[in-house]
Design a protein around this motif. Sequence first.
Motif, PDB file in Angstrom:
ATOM      1  N   GLY A 163      10.415   1.136   1.260  1.00  0.00           N
ATOM      2  CA  GLY A 163       9.246   0.422   0.733  1.00  0.00           C
ATOM      3  C   GLY A 163       8.332  -0.082   1.841  1.00  0.00           C
ATOM      4  O   GLY A 163       7.105   0.008   1.739  1.00  0.00           O
ATOM      5  N   GLN A 164       8.929  -0.613   2.909  1.00  0.00           N
ATOM      6  CA  GLN A 164       8.140  -1.084   4.054  1.00  0.00           C
ATOM      7  C   GLN A 164       7.376   0.061   4.703  1.00  0.00           C
ATOM      8  O   GLN A 164       6.191  -0.076   5.031  1.00  0.00           O
ATOM      9  CB  GLN A 164       9.054  -1.751   5.092  1.00  0.00           C
ATOM     10  N   ALA A 177       6.520   2.951   3.325  1.00  0.00           N
ATOM     11  CA  ALA A 177       5.482   3.426   2.396  1.00  0.00           C
ATOM     12  C   ALA A 177       4.256   2.523   2.470  1.00  0.00           C
ATOM     13  O   ALA A 177       3.116   3.007   2.503  1.00  0.00           O
ATOM     14  CB  ALA A 177       6.031   3.488   0.973  1.00  0.00           C
ATOM     15  N   ALA A 178       4.469   1.213   2.505  1.00  0.00           N
ATOM     16  CA  ALA A 178       3.350   0.269   2.601  1.00  0.00           C
ATOM     17  C   ALA A 178       2.582   0.471   3.905  1.00  0.00           C
ATOM     18  O   ALA A 178       1.340   0.420   3.927  1.00  0.00           O
ATOM     19  CB  ALA A 178       3.864  -1.167   2.498  1.00  0.00           C
ATOM     20  N   MET A 179       3.308   0.735   4.986  1.00  0.00           N
ATOM     21  CA  MET A 179       2.650   0.951   6.270  1.00  0.00           C
ATOM     22  C   MET A 179       1.818   2.237   6.245  1.00  0.00           C
ATOM     23  O   MET A 179       0.676   2.253   6.707  1.00  0.00           O
ATOM     24  CB  MET A 179       3.676   1.007   7.398  1.00  0.00           C
ATOM     25  N   ALA A 199       7.714   5.900  -1.239  1.00  0.00           N
ATOM     26  CA  ALA A 199       8.979   5.248  -0.886  1.00  0.00           C
ATOM     27  C   ALA A 199      10.163   6.093  -1.340  1.00  0.00           C
ATOM     28  O   ALA A 199      11.160   6.217  -0.621  1.00  0.00           O
ATOM     29  CB  ALA A 199       9.048   3.848  -1.498  1.00  0.00           C
ATOM     30  N   PRO A 215       6.704  -4.472   9.103  1.00  0.00           N
ATOM     31  CA  PRO A 215       7.638  -5.303   8.334  1.00  0.00           C
ATOM     32  C   PRO A 215       7.826  -6.677   8.963  1.00  0.00           C
ATOM     33  O   PRO A 215       7.778  -6.824  10.178  1.00  0.00           O
ATOM     34  CB  PRO A 215       8.943  -4.503   8.364  1.00  0.00           C
ATOM     35  N   LEU A 230       0.452   3.675   3.672  1.00  0.00           N
ATOM     36  CA  LEU A 230      -0.734   3.453   2.837  1.00  0.00           C
ATOM     37  C   LEU A 230      -1.772   2.582   3.535  1.00  0.00           C
ATOM     38  O   LEU A 230      -2.979   2.826   3.423  1.00  0.00           O
ATOM     39  CB  LEU A 230      -0.335   2.858   1.493  1.00  0.00           C
ATOM     40  N   ALA A 231      -1.328   1.591   4.280  1.00  0.00           N
ATOM     41  CA  ALA A 231      -2.266   0.755   5.034  1.00  0.00           C
ATOM     42  C   ALA A 231      -2.987   1.586   6.095  1.00  0.00           C
ATOM     43  O   ALA A 231      -4.199   1.453   6.290  1.00  0.00           O
ATOM     44  CB  ALA A 231      -1.537  -0.425   5.673  1.00  0.00           C
ATOM     45  N   PRO A 236       2.657   4.207  -4.224  1.00  0.00           N
ATOM     46  CA  PRO A 236       3.570   3.701  -3.191  1.00  0.00           C
ATOM     47  C   PRO A 236       5.039   3.956  -3.537  1.00  0.00           C
ATOM     48  O   PRO A 236       5.843   4.249  -2.659  1.00  0.00           O
ATOM     49  CB  PRO A 236       3.279   2.205  -3.132  1.00  0.00           C
ATOM     50  N   GLN A 273      14.659  -1.061   0.865  1.00  0.00           N
ATOM     51  CA  GLN A 273      13.658  -1.973   1.404  1.00  0.00           C
ATOM     52  C   GLN A 273      12.920  -1.318   2.573  1.00  0.00           C
ATOM     53  O   GLN A 273      11.697  -1.427   2.669  1.00  0.00           O
ATOM     54  CB  GLN A 273      14.303  -3.292   1.852  1.00  0.00           C
ATOM     55  N   VAL A 320       0.741  -5.514  10.000  1.00  0.00           N
ATOM     56  CA  VAL A 320       1.035  -4.622   8.882  1.00  0.00           C
ATOM     57  C   VAL A 320       2.514  -4.274   8.842  1.00  0.00           C
ATOM     58  O   VAL A 320       3.063  -4.014   7.785  1.00  0.00           O
ATOM     59  CB  VAL A 320       0.181  -3.330   8.977  1.00  0.00           C
TER      60      VAL A 320
END
Length: 179
Positions: A83-84, A86-88, A170, A71, A90-91, A166, A80, A69
Amino acid sequence: MPDRRIQLMDAALSIVAEKGLKGLTHRAVDVTARVSEGTTSNYYRSRSALVGAVLDRVLQLDAELLQHVGPAGPPQDADQLAGQLAAMVLALARQHSGLTRARLALSLDHPEAVTAGHHLLVGGLEQALAGLGVADAAARARDVADYGDGILLHLLTVRRDEDPDPAAIAAAIRRLLGP
C-alpha cells in the motif's frame, strides 16, 4: 542553493519534463524563469554545468520527496508495504509528474545519474522485505522496483488519461512479494 539558482533549476526541470534534454538551453531557462536574457549563463557557464546543476536539483528534490511522500515508518507487513509503495507510485505519477518526467528524460541521456538512487531504493526495499521475512528479498526488491518504474512510465504515457486504482497497484506489488 540560493533562491535564484532554485528558480533557474526549477525552470530547467520544467523544460526537461516538457521537451526533454534537447529542449534545455540557457535561453529557454531564462524565458521560463522570467529572468533577463543571459542570467542562466551567468550562473551556469556551459551546457555541461547547466545539466549538472539540473541533475543535482533532481537529487535534492528526490531526497525531499522521500521525506514527505515516503512511508512514515517501517511497514508492519507485506500488505502495508504494498500500500505504501502504491501510494508513492501514484504520487510520483500525479502530484510530482513533472519531476518524474524530468528524471526519466535525464536518465536516458545520463543513466549514471540515476544509478545511485536506484540502488538506494532497491537496497532499502530489500531491507524492508528481509525485515518482513520475505523469501529472496533481493530478487523481489528488484522485481518491485522494475514494476514501479514500468507503471510510472505507463501512467505518464499510455495510461495518462486513466484514473489508476491504488488497490490494484498494491495488489500487483503484493503478488510480486510472494506468499
